[in-house]
Design a protein around this motif. Structure first.
Motif, PDB file in Angstrom:
ATOM      1  N   LEU A  38      11.656 -18.176 -32.715  1.00  0.00           N
ATOM      2  CA  LEU A  38      10.833 -18.610 -31.621  1.00  0.00           C
ATOM      3  C   LEU A  38      11.219 -19.699 -30.898  1.00  0.00           C
ATOM      4  O   LEU A  38      11.689 -19.994 -29.631  1.00  0.00           O
ATOM      5  CB  LEU A  38       9.567 -18.743 -31.593  1.00  0.00           C
ATOM      6  CG  LEU A  38       8.522 -17.685 -31.626  1.00  0.00           C
ATOM      7  CD1 LEU A  38       7.067 -17.845 -31.793  1.00  0.00           C
ATOM      8  CD2 LEU A  38       8.620 -16.690 -30.189  1.00  0.00           C
ATOM      9  N   PRO A  39      11.483 -20.983 -31.514  1.00  0.00           N
ATOM     10  CA  PRO A  39      12.218 -22.162 -31.118  1.00  0.00           C
ATOM     11  C   PRO A  39      13.367 -21.955 -30.212  1.00  0.00           C
ATOM     12  O   PRO A  39      13.778 -22.533 -29.353  1.00  0.00           O
ATOM     13  CB  PRO A  39      12.255 -23.107 -32.021  1.00  0.00           C
ATOM     14  CG  PRO A  39      11.537 -22.632 -33.161  1.00  0.00           C
ATOM     15  CD  PRO A  39      11.257 -21.222 -33.000  1.00  0.00           C
ATOM     16  N   LEU A  40      14.342 -20.890 -30.929  1.00  0.00           N
ATOM     17  CA  LEU A  40      15.619 -20.616 -30.488  1.00  0.00           C
ATOM     18  C   LEU A  40      15.227 -19.851 -28.913  1.00  0.00           C
ATOM     19  O   LEU A  40      16.128 -20.184 -28.258  1.00  0.00           O
ATOM     20  CB  LEU A  40      16.518 -20.001 -31.477  1.00  0.00           C
ATOM     21  CG  LEU A  40      16.843 -20.498 -32.812  1.00  0.00           C
ATOM     22  CD1 LEU A  40      17.325 -19.771 -33.723  1.00  0.00           C
ATOM     23  CD2 LEU A  40      17.804 -21.767 -32.290  1.00  0.00           C
ATOM     24  N   ILE A  41      14.446 -19.070 -28.981  1.00  0.00           N
ATOM     25  CA  ILE A  41      14.319 -18.145 -27.918  1.00  0.00           C
ATOM     26  C   ILE A  41      13.796 -19.066 -26.734  1.00  0.00           C
ATOM     27  O   ILE A  41      14.200 -18.877 -25.442  1.00  0.00           O
ATOM     28  CB  ILE A  41      13.440 -17.036 -27.927  1.00  0.00           C
ATOM     29  CG1 ILE A  41      13.776 -16.201 -29.045  1.00  0.00           C
ATOM     30  CG2 ILE A  41      12.769 -16.558 -26.801  1.00  0.00           C
ATOM     31  CD1 ILE A  41      12.935 -15.354 -29.628  1.00  0.00           C
ATOM     32  N   LEU A  63       6.867 -11.233 -32.826  1.00  0.00           N
ATOM     33  CA  LEU A  63       7.999 -12.006 -32.214  1.00  0.00           C
ATOM     34  C   LEU A  63       8.517 -11.357 -30.905  1.00  0.00           C
ATOM     35  O   LEU A  63       8.468 -12.221 -30.061  1.00  0.00           O
ATOM     36  CB  LEU A  63       9.009 -11.865 -33.464  1.00  0.00           C
ATOM     37  CG  LEU A  63      10.443 -12.437 -33.009  1.00  0.00           C
ATOM     38  CD1 LEU A  63      10.131 -14.027 -32.498  1.00  0.00           C
ATOM     39  CD2 LEU A  63      11.317 -12.584 -34.017  1.00  0.00           C
ATOM     40  N   ALA A  64       8.479 -10.155 -30.935  1.00  0.00           N
ATOM     41  CA  ALA A  64       9.111  -9.381 -29.775  1.00  0.00           C
ATOM     42  C   ALA A  64       8.198  -9.666 -28.582  1.00  0.00           C
ATOM     43  O   ALA A  64       8.224  -9.904 -27.290  1.00  0.00           O
ATOM     44  CB  ALA A  64       9.254  -7.843 -29.878  1.00  0.00           C
ATOM     45  N   ALA A  68       8.791 -11.457 -25.303  1.00  0.00           N
ATOM     46  CA  ALA A  68       8.783 -11.161 -24.014  1.00  0.00           C
ATOM     47  C   ALA A  68       8.042 -11.925 -22.919  1.00  0.00           C
ATOM     48  O   ALA A  68       8.641 -12.221 -21.720  1.00  0.00           O
ATOM     49  CB  ALA A  68       8.143  -9.755 -23.926  1.00  0.00           C
ATOM     50  N   GLU A  69       7.303 -12.865 -23.381  1.00  0.00           N
ATOM     51  CA  GLU A  69       6.557 -13.781 -22.554  1.00  0.00           C
ATOM     52  C   GLU A  69       7.560 -14.988 -22.124  1.00  0.00           C
ATOM     53  O   GLU A  69       7.585 -15.620 -21.053  1.00  0.00           O
ATOM     54  CB  GLU A  69       5.277 -14.421 -23.053  1.00  0.00           C
ATOM     55  CG  GLU A  69       4.125 -13.378 -23.481  1.00  0.00           C
ATOM     56  CD  GLU A  69       3.081 -13.938 -24.442  1.00  0.00           C
ATOM     57  OE1 GLU A  69       3.195 -15.363 -24.869  1.00  0.00           O
ATOM     58  OE2 GLU A  69       2.466 -13.349 -24.820  1.00  0.00           O
ATOM     59  N   ILE A  70       8.549 -15.337 -23.054  1.00  0.00           N
ATOM     60  CA  ILE A  70       9.269 -16.453 -22.865  1.00  0.00           C
ATOM     61  C   ILE A  70      10.673 -15.940 -22.313  1.00  0.00           C
ATOM     62  O   ILE A  70      11.085 -16.719 -21.380  1.00  0.00           O
ATOM     63  CB  ILE A  70       9.844 -16.969 -24.331  1.00  0.00           C
ATOM     64  CG1 ILE A  70       8.557 -17.624 -24.963  1.00  0.00           C
ATOM     65  CG2 ILE A  70      10.682 -18.270 -24.136  1.00  0.00           C
ATOM     66  CD1 ILE A  70       8.584 -17.916 -26.444  1.00  0.00           C
TER      67      ILE A  70
END
Length: 124
Positions: A38-41, A63-64, A68-70
């Motif tokens: 998550l932090p990488l995304i 996670l997916a 998708a929100e980010i």
């Protein structure tokens, strides 16, 4: 170059997949769990999230959904060895592709290439 974020909790599988994708010309960042992805995304741009579904702390489906929100343009492919989990993934993240274990590395590379083939037309 297409950038792939690989989330796979099995170290041997993670290294194996990352190596195969890198040999095929992809830039791969690999993490051992969804909470590390998550932090990488949030801070980097990836073209594809390639995630195992069954992982500790946060499964690949959650996670997916959060990814998708980010990063709504990032594509998603799941890898899993559990048939029932495959059905759940298809319902909860319908735009994602699912590759069932066991698979050959060439199948993985072909599936990834197919996901981006419309963008690569005429680039050869």
């Amino acid at each position: 170059m297409i950038r792939i974020l690989l989330a796979e909790d099995d170290r041997v599988m993670r290294e194996y997949l990352a190596r195969a994708l890198e040999r095929s010309g992809y830039a791969v960042t690999a993490v051992d769990r969804g909470t590390a992805a998550l932090p990488l995304i949030e801070s980097e741009r990836f073209d594809l999230l390639l995630s195992d579904i069954v992982m500790p702390e946060m499964d690949g489906i959650e996670l997916a959904q959060r990814a998708a929100e980010i990063a709504p343009d990032m594509r998603v492919m799941f890898i899993t060895g559990f048939a029932a989990v495959t059905l759940k993934a298809g319902k909860q993240v319908p735009q994602a592709r699912v590759l069932s274990k066991p698979f050959h590395l060439r199948d993985l590379v072909l599936e990834v290439a197919r996901m981006f083939e419309t963008e690569n037309v005429g680039l050869s």
